[in-house]
Design a protein around this motif. Structure first.
Motif, PDB file in Angstrom:
ATOM      1  N   ASP A 172       0.826  -1.194   0.000  1.00 52.32           N
ATOM      2  CA  ASP A 172       0.000   0.000   0.000  1.00 52.32           C
ATOM      3  C   ASP A 172       0.871   1.258   0.000  1.00 52.32           C
ATOM      4  N   LEU A 175       0.823   3.815   3.087  1.00 48.02           N
ATOM      5  CA  LEU A 175       1.399   3.528   4.397  1.00 48.02           C
ATOM      6  C   LEU A 175       2.635   4.393   4.647  1.00 48.02           C
ATOM      7  N   ALA A 180       4.664   1.844  10.146  1.00 46.08           N
ATOM      8  CA  ALA A 180       4.309   0.447   9.914  1.00 46.08           C
ATOM      9  C   ALA A 180       5.389  -0.490  10.441  1.00 46.08           C
ATOM     10  N   LEU A 184       4.457  -3.169  13.320  1.00 48.36           N
ATOM     11  CA  LEU A 184       4.484  -4.590  12.999  1.00 48.36           C
ATOM     12  C   LEU A 184       5.578  -5.318  13.772  1.00 48.36           C
ATOM     13  N   ILE A 214      -1.260 -11.369   9.019  1.00 49.81           N
ATOM     14  CA  ILE A 214      -1.462 -10.028   9.586  1.00 49.81           C
ATOM     15  C   ILE A 214      -0.524  -9.026   8.927  1.00 49.81           C
ATOM     16  N   TRP A 215       0.731  -9.412   8.768  1.00 45.69           N
ATOM     17  CA  TRP A 215       1.697  -8.537   8.084  1.00 45.69           C
ATOM     18  C   TRP A 215       1.216  -8.197   6.675  1.00 45.69           C
ATOM     19  N   ASN A 217      -1.766  -8.432   5.292  1.00 44.71           N
ATOM     20  CA  ASN A 217      -2.984  -7.612   5.277  1.00 44.71           C
ATOM     21  C   ASN A 217      -2.677  -6.168   5.657  1.00 44.71           C
ATOM     22  N   ALA A 218      -1.815  -5.987   6.661  1.00 46.09           N
ATOM     23  CA  ALA A 218      -1.484  -4.637   7.109  1.00 46.09           C
ATOM     24  C   ALA A 218      -0.765  -3.844   6.021  1.00 46.09           C
ATOM     25  N   LEU A 219       0.023  -4.536   5.216  1.00 44.26           N
ATOM     26  CA  LEU A 219       0.769  -3.859   4.154  1.00 44.26           C
ATOM     27  C   LEU A 219      -0.032  -3.727   2.856  1.00 44.26           C
TER      28      LEU A 219
END
Length: 228
Positions: A172, A175, A180, A184, A214-215, A217-219
């Motif tokens: 993304d 971000l 981030a 993370l 999770i990583w 999805n977060a990115l």
């Protein structure tokens, strides 16, 4: 017992203000095979004693007994209990935060997975001493500052990787990489401590895969399952 790698600390003991004038007086600190072996035994014995007794109650005498050497010989290699503890902590955390290099064409999700896998495996092998290191860092500003320096350097490495993922169009672009990276990295560190140092039903293999999701999805990346 966790394996002490013997890697040199990232910050020399002389610069830490503990026994800075003493190291020159010591002999046999690794110049011979016998010296290196004795030093290794002391470090491994220190891990055993610190895990068993904690830092405050650990005694140099007990470390020497576990290593099978005389009390006086300890001071040939280390000046204080604090010094040997700092070297143990440095060695374990350096291994924890140092991942094996991967080929440049490694899939980005797999690269994240391998990093998480490495962290959990090394932490799991050193969970007891990591708990002691964490406890000492809450009362010793020097240990805390050294940990923060290493964690910040690790976060900077994650930040650089996130920027590369953004440049390649995999992450993304909205971000902020520094935020981030710290979020993370902190998530993984906190979860891993709970995984290995509290009572729970979590499975390390499942934990690795869930952390990877999770990583990813977060990115803002697309998740791909673990290769068979």
């Amino acid at each position: 017992m966790p394996k002490v790698t013997g890697r040199k600390p990232a910050i020399s003991n002389a610069s830490r203000g503990r026994g800075a004038a003493e190291p020159e007086k010591r002999r046999g600190t690794g110049r011979t095979q016998r010296g290196r072996e004795t030093r290794r035994r002391l470090l491994e014995a220190a891990v055993e004693v610190f895990e068993r007794d904690g830092f405050v109650h650990a005694r140099i005498t007990d470390i020497c007994t576990a290593a099978g050497i005389s009390h006086g010989s300890f001071y040939t290699y280390f000046v204080t209990k604090e010094e040997i503890f700092t070297e143990v902590a440095d060695s374990v955390e350096l291994e924890l935060l140092t991942t094996e290099p991967t080929p440049e064409d490694t899939d980005p999700v797999q690269r994240i997975r391998l990093a998480n896998e490495h962290y959990l495996q090394v932490y799991g092998a050193n969970a007891k001493i990591m708990s002691v290191i964490h406890q000492v860092s809450t009362i010793d500003p020097e240990v805390r500052d050294i940990r923060l320096q290493r964690q910040n350097a690790f976060a900077q490495a994650i930040e650089r990787r996130i920027r590369l993922l953004q440049e390649s169009g995999d992450a993304d672009p909205g971000l902020e990489p520094a935020y981030a990276a710290h979020a993370l990295g902190g998530m993984v560190a906190h979860f891993t401590d709970r995984l290995f140092n509290t009572e729970n039903d979590f499975d390390p293999d499942t934990a690795t895969e869930q952390l990877t999701r999770i990583w990813v999805n977060a990115l803002g990346m697309r998740y791909t399952p673990k290769p068979e």
